[in-house]
Write a protein that holds these residues in place. Structure first.
Motif, PDB file in Angstrom:
ATOM      1  N   HIS A 607     -25.774  41.298  26.920  1.00  0.00           N
ATOM      2  CA  HIS A 607     -26.523  40.540  25.904  1.00  0.00           C
ATOM      3  C   HIS A 607     -25.729  39.305  25.450  1.00  0.00           C
ATOM      4  O   HIS A 607     -25.566  39.060  24.251  1.00  0.00           O
ATOM      5  N   THR A 608     -25.242  38.545  26.442  1.00  0.00           N
ATOM      6  CA  THR A 608     -24.464  37.344  26.143  1.00  0.00           C
ATOM      7  C   THR A 608     -25.369  36.116  26.222  1.00  0.00           C
ATOM      8  O   THR A 608     -26.003  35.866  27.247  1.00  0.00           O
ATOM      9  N   PHE A 609     -25.393  35.378  25.143  1.00  0.00           N
ATOM     10  CA  PHE A 609     -26.256  34.195  25.008  1.00  0.00           C
ATOM     11  C   PHE A 609     -25.388  32.947  25.120  1.00  0.00           C
ATOM     12  O   PHE A 609     -24.437  32.771  24.354  1.00  0.00           O
ATOM     13  N   ILE A 610     -25.683  32.058  26.085  1.00  0.00           N
ATOM     14  CA  ILE A 610     -24.889  30.854  26.327  1.00  0.00           C
ATOM     15  C   ILE A 610     -25.718  29.641  25.922  1.00  0.00           C
ATOM     16  O   ILE A 610     -26.753  29.345  26.535  1.00  0.00           O
ATOM     17  N   TYR A 611     -25.279  28.947  24.890  1.00  0.00           N
ATOM     18  CA  TYR A 611     -25.960  27.762  24.360  1.00  0.00           C
ATOM     19  C   TYR A 611     -25.345  26.522  25.004  1.00  0.00           C
ATOM     20  O   TYR A 611     -24.143  26.275  24.870  1.00  0.00           O
ATOM     21  N   VAL A 612     -26.171  25.731  25.701  1.00  0.00           N
ATOM     22  CA  VAL A 612     -25.682  24.569  26.449  1.00  0.00           C
ATOM     23  C   VAL A 612     -26.355  23.311  25.902  1.00  0.00           C
ATOM     24  O   VAL A 612     -27.575  23.153  26.024  1.00  0.00           O
ATOM     25  N   SER A 631     -26.193  38.366  36.946  1.00  0.00           N
ATOM     26  CA  SER A 631     -27.496  38.724  36.377  1.00  0.00           C
ATOM     27  C   SER A 631     -27.736  37.882  35.121  1.00  0.00           C
ATOM     28  O   SER A 631     -27.087  38.079  34.086  1.00  0.00           O
ATOM     29  N   PHE A 632     -28.680  36.931  35.227  1.00  0.00           N
ATOM     30  CA  PHE A 632     -28.928  36.054  34.079  1.00  0.00           C
ATOM     31  C   PHE A 632     -30.379  35.579  34.098  1.00  0.00           C
ATOM     32  O   PHE A 632     -31.068  35.616  35.125  1.00  0.00           O
ATOM     33  N   ALA A 633     -30.842  35.147  32.930  1.00  0.00           N
ATOM     34  CA  ALA A 633     -32.132  34.471  32.761  1.00  0.00           C
ATOM     35  C   ALA A 633     -31.856  33.105  32.142  1.00  0.00           C
ATOM     36  O   ALA A 633     -30.837  32.914  31.468  1.00  0.00           O
ATOM     37  N   SER A 634     -32.743  32.176  32.384  1.00  0.00           N
ATOM     38  CA  SER A 634     -32.521  30.818  31.883  1.00  0.00           C
ATOM     39  C   SER A 634     -33.781  30.292  31.220  1.00  0.00           C
ATOM     40  O   SER A 634     -34.904  30.575  31.662  1.00  0.00           O
ATOM     41  N   VAL A 635     -33.574  29.534  30.157  1.00  0.00           N
ATOM     42  CA  VAL A 635     -34.678  28.909  29.422  1.00  0.00           C
ATOM     43  C   VAL A 635     -34.281  27.462  29.132  1.00  0.00           C
ATOM     44  O   VAL A 635     -33.227  27.210  28.539  1.00  0.00           O
ATOM     45  N   SER A 636     -35.117  26.514  29.566  1.00  0.00           N
ATOM     46  CA  SER A 636     -34.880  25.101  29.298  1.00  0.00           C
ATOM     47  C   SER A 636     -36.179  24.457  28.849  1.00  0.00           C
ATOM     48  O   SER A 636     -37.235  25.095  28.811  1.00  0.00           O
ATOM     49  N   GLU A 637     -36.102  23.161  28.533  1.00  0.00           N
ATOM     50  CA  GLU A 637     -37.286  22.440  28.074  1.00  0.00           C
ATOM     51  C   GLU A 637     -38.323  22.282  29.171  1.00  0.00           C
ATOM     52  O   GLU A 637     -39.487  21.965  28.893  1.00  0.00           O
ATOM     53  N   ARG A 646     -40.905  35.976  30.084  1.00  0.00           N
ATOM     54  CA  ARG A 646     -40.193  36.939  30.934  1.00  0.00           C
ATOM     55  C   ARG A 646     -38.701  36.918  30.643  1.00  0.00           C
ATOM     56  O   ARG A 646     -38.054  37.979  30.566  1.00  0.00           O
ATOM     57  N   ALA A 647     -38.136  35.716  30.484  1.00  0.00           N
ATOM     58  CA  ALA A 647     -36.698  35.621  30.219  1.00  0.00           C
ATOM     59  C   ALA A 647     -36.334  36.300  28.903  1.00  0.00           C
ATOM     60  O   ALA A 647     -35.327  37.025  28.817  1.00  0.00           O
ATOM     61  N   ARG A 648     -37.129  36.083  27.878  1.00  0.00           N
ATOM     62  CA  ARG A 648     -36.846  36.706  26.575  1.00  0.00           C
ATOM     63  C   ARG A 648     -36.954  38.230  26.670  1.00  0.00           C
ATOM     64  O   ARG A 648     -36.144  38.962  26.070  1.00  0.00           O
ATOM     65  N   HIS A 649     -37.932  38.706  27.434  1.00  0.00           N
ATOM     66  CA  HIS A 649     -38.113  40.158  27.570  1.00  0.00           C
ATOM     67  C   HIS A 649     -36.951  40.776  28.334  1.00  0.00           C
ATOM     68  O   HIS A 649     -36.383  41.805  27.901  1.00  0.00           O
ATOM     69  N   TYR A 650     -36.578  40.186  29.475  1.00  0.00           N
ATOM     70  CA  TYR A 650     -35.489  40.741  30.280  1.00  0.00           C
ATOM     71  C   TYR A 650     -34.176  40.724  29.516  1.00  0.00           C
ATOM     72  O   TYR A 650     -33.368  41.655  29.606  1.00  0.00           O
ATOM     73  N   PHE A 651     -33.935  39.703  28.737  1.00  0.00           N
ATOM     74  CA  PHE A 651     -32.679  39.609  27.988  1.00  0.00           C
ATOM     75  C   PHE A 651     -32.645  40.609  26.841  1.00  0.00           C
ATOM     76  O   PHE A 651     -31.616  41.250  26.594  1.00  0.00           O
ATOM     77  N   GLN A 652     -33.756  40.777  26.146  1.00  0.00           N
ATOM     78  CA  GLN A 652     -33.780  41.699  25.009  1.00  0.00           C
ATOM     79  C   GLN A 652     -33.621  43.145  25.462  1.00  0.00           C
ATOM     80  O   GLN A 652     -32.945  43.943  24.797  1.00  0.00           O
ATOM     81  N   THR A 653     -34.225  43.486  26.591  1.00  0.00           N
ATOM     82  CA  THR A 653     -34.136  44.864  27.088  1.00  0.00           C
ATOM     83  C   THR A 653     -32.840  45.137  27.841  1.00  0.00           C
ATOM     84  O   THR A 653     -32.566  46.303  28.177  1.00  0.00           O
ATOM     85  N   GLY A 654     -32.064  44.112  28.140  1.00  0.00           N
ATOM     86  CA  GLY A 654     -30.805  44.296  28.840  1.00  0.00           C
ATOM     87  C   GLY A 654     -30.915  44.237  30.344  1.00  0.00           C
ATOM     88  O   GLY A 654     -29.907  44.464  31.042  1.00  0.00           O
TER      89      GLY A 654
END
Length: 755
Positions: A607-612, A631-637, A646-654
């Motif tokens: 559950h590591t969140f990387i702010y870029v 193993s990572f998910a990515s969210v951009s503009e 999907r990214a928010r769901h996969y990250f929240q559930t681990g």
């Protein structure tokens, strides 16, 4: 009747080609004029090579240089004479076959059609004048141009930049009433006059170009600490507020300028005067120095700043137009042919206002109307209905229950389209919207809207001559441009005050000498307003602003950082890395890959969140994590809504250990991400309150029963992140962290005392 019949008889003596030219243009070709006097000896002038600032288009002459308007006209004259001499005999023979001699009672068909067209043109002209007098400006303009839009340059370039059919309606002669010309006299002490009439020497221009500067510092009550830069010694730096009073206001604005804040006042207690901040800003603007104000909060100072620079813009335009009109009257009355009036630029547009969204342009125009509106009367603004439709917000466009911070609603209120441009001309007792650029006093646009017009080298349809004589540049909400595309803004700045490639009908005897010398950039005033201090914004004044009067930049640094507003009990570890320059992104990447990422590769640190902050760094990290099979998910503009869900769901559930998160996505969406246990700031946020908002996202998990989880927060910074670090940790702490020999510093929030 005799006059009409005589005109018909004269047409019988014309050749077929002459009649055709008469029918198309309403007058004979100048080559066929009968000259009674003895012709003077022709002088052949060799024109100097024209300076070029762009690649030549496909329409080139044999030497590879683009023909000027004068050369094109000269070629048509020569071609007309050659064609006529070669084909004169054949045309006379054809003319004898087609047009027979007629007696006085008959009419020639060609002459009848030509005269009817002239009568129709006169009727249309009269109707157009009547429309301006009797109809509303909206009805007149819509009737004349029902299909005209301000959109794509490829489809309607000529209609957007020039309007030959209605050029008289945009003429400066009708700008101001005659009585205002008489009453509004230039004051000798007016800085507007002094600034325009200063003559620089080539030595001084060379010193400005070399970057010689004299720096001083002063503190004002509202603007705070001001850093003043003067390139020339004879123009002293600004002192206390008393040395920069509010400049003289044009008579047209006197009745309204002290009521700027009335619409923003509280109910039952309207504000009836300008604020102290506005007085200081107007005083600085009146000195015609470049101004960089860095504390423009969208919640507090935004309306005051907008009203102040709108007043300065109209004051500048009205004084300039009045000066031209008064000199026009003097030229008509004087008999001295040697009298010279230098009061114009190479093109008419004087002011360029850059705003990020259409809603910003709407508010600027509304402020103009309030300032120009006569007391007790309604202001006439042509195309006002169309302007509201294109720049206003449609009902139901935004969700009614959108829960976002107040600053988000302030920035994204109204129409948030970022592709627009519009010309504004200040007319007689009215204001004309959507005026052609070359007939406009003010251009309001977004960087993207102008970028599509300016084009790049090699584009066939491009034009930037209308930016050649810009005297006043406004860059409002410069911080928002960082979240759009900064390259668009830099592209616009590179095309300001270049020598035009066409004359555009200018009277060179009225053009100021510093315009002819291509020194316009040294006389242009630039006003930059931003909510944050950023090196990229400061670079605008360093690299693209060369005002001979110097610059004034506010350097207010908050003593209390935004970290104090973090509500979660959280240890903040700030790690410093060595970097050789602000643009050295390799050092940050290597430090992250070698020192930071290995600590979080263990499955325990999930559950590591990387702010870029930067999208380029975001892409670089995304490619690296893919290569390393992390193993990572990515969210951009640029992520689709389904991808974000999907990214928010996969990250929240681990299911995904890491989440890459771009700063621009947070700027435009402000989503709350759940499931964060470990927080990494790859770079400090541009907006200090973004640091607080991201840290407080952990509070959502605490409320849902995740209070026993130990959270971590790591932030990377270098010595080039001074402004961002001071805004987050506070000025005193930031100074200690930058001067300390220790590369790691720890702060804990959520307790009564911070260590």
């Amino acid at each position: 009747m005799g006059k009409r019949r005589r005109g018909k008889q004269e047409l019988t003596n014309l050749t077929k080609k002459q009649k055709k030219h008469l029918k198309e243009f309403g007058e004979q070709h100048p080559f066929h004029d009968n000259v009674v006097d003895r012709p003077e000896k022709t002088e052949i002038l060799r024109l100097p090579n024209r300076p070029q600032h762009r690649e030549p288009d496909s329409e080139e002459d044999s030497d590879g240089e683009q023909q000027s308007a004068y050369q094109k006209l000269l070629s048509t004259m020569i071609q007309g004479g050659d064609d006529n001499s070669d084909d004169e005999e054949s045309e006379d023979e054809d003319d004898g076959e087609e047009v027979e001699d007629k007696d006085d009672g008959e009419e020639v068909e060609v002459g009848e059609s030509g005269e009817e067209e002239e009568e129709e043109e006169e009727e249309e002209k009269v109707d157009g004048d009547d429309a301006e007098e009797g109809e509303t400006p909206d009805d007149s303009q819509d009737r004349e141009h029902p299909e005209k839009t301000n959109g794509d340059i490829e489809e309607n370039k000529e209609g957007e930049f020039t309007d030959e059919k209605n050029e008289a309606a945009f003429c400066l002669e009708t700008n101001l009433p005659a009585e205002e010309e008489e009453n509004m006299g230039e004051q000798e002490q007016d800085m507007f006059v002094k600034h325009q009439e200063i003559e620089l020497s080539e030595e001084e221009v060379g010193r400005i170009s070399q970057g010689s500067k004299i720096k001083t510092q002063v503190k004002w009550p509202k603007l705070g600490v001001l850093q003043c830069v003067c390139p020339l010694e004879r123009f002293k730096a600004v002192g206390q507020p008393s040395s920069a009073p509010v400049p003289p206001i044009h008579k047209t604005l006197e009745a309204n300028w002290r009521l700027l804040n009335q619409p923003f006042g509280p109910e039952g207690g309207a504000v009836t005067d300008v604020t102290e901040l506005q007085k200081e800003l107007l005083g600085l603007m009146g000195t015609y120095r470049d101004v960089y104000f860095t504390n423009r909060s969208p919640l507090r100072e935004a309306k005051e700043v907008r009203s102040a620079y709108c007043l300065h813009v109209l004051n500048h335009v009205l004084k300039a137009n009045t000066r031209v009109l008064r000199n026009n009257a003097k030229l008509k009355e004087t008999k001295d042919v040697n009298e010279d009036f230098r009061d114009q630029g190479l093109t008419r547009p004087k002011v360029l206002i850059l705003v990020p969204f259409r809603d910003g342009a709407l508010r600027v125009v509304q402020t103009f109307i309030r300032l120009l509106e006569p007391k007790g009367k309604k202001m006439d603004a042509s195309n006002k209905k169309r302007f509201k439709e294109e720049f206003g917000e449609e009902s139901g466009e935004r969700p009614p229950n959108l829960h976002r911070p107040e600053d988000y609603h302030a920035i994204f209120s109204g129409n948030v389209d970022d592709h627009f441009r519009i010309g504004v001309s200040i007319m007689k007792r009215s204001m004309r919207l959507y005026s052609p650029f070359y007939s406009s006093d003010i251009i309001i646009a977004s960087p993207l809207g102008l970028r599509t017009v300016l084009g790049v080298d090699g584009d066939k349809n491009r034009d930037f001559d209308f930016l050649s004589s810009i005297e006043l540049l406004i860059v409002d909400q410069a911080d928002v441009f960082l979240m759009q595309n900064w390259e668009h803004l830099l592209h616009v700045l590179k095309h300001l005050n270049l020598q035009p490639l066409d004359s555009h009908g200018v009277d060179f005897s009225r053009v100021r000498m510093w315009n002819l010398n291509n020194w316009s950039a040294h006389y242009r005033q630039t006003l930059v307003f931003s909510a944050i201090q950023e090196p990229q914004i400061t670079n605008i004044l360093t690299k693209h602003c060369h005002n001979y009067r110097g610059q004034v930049c506010s350097k207010t640094i908050p003593k209390v950082g935004s970290i104090c507003q973090v509500l979660v009990q959280l240890p903040h570890v700030f790690q410093m890395f060595h970097s050789d320059s602000f643009m050295d992104q390799d050092a940050r990447f290597q430090f992250f890959v070698d020192k930071i990422l290995p600590q979080y590769r263990d499955s325990v640190m999930s559950h590591t969140f990387i702010y870029v902050p930067s999208y380029f760094d975001f892409v670089r990290l995304r490619n690296y994590l893919k290569k390393e099979d992390v193993s990572f998910a990515s969210v951009s503009e640029y992520s689709q809504r389904s991808e974000v869900s999907r990214a928010r769901h996969y990250f929240q559930t681990g299911e995904k250990q890491f989440m890459l998160f771009s700063e621009r996505f947070h700027f435009y969406k402000r989503y709350t991400i759940k499931g964060i246990q470990n927080l990494i700031f790859y770079g400090l946020p541009a907006y200090p309150h973004f640091y607080t908002e991201v840290c407080n996202m952990l509070q959502a998990d605490v409320r849902e029963g995740g209070g026993s989880v130990s959270f971590t927060c790591t932030a990377l910074y270098s010595r080039y992140d001074t402004h961002r670090l001071a805004a987050i940790a506070g000025a005193d702490r930031a100074a200690q962290m930058l001067q300390s020999k220790k590369p790691v510093h720890l702060f804990i929030t959520g307790e009564e005392k911070n260590t």
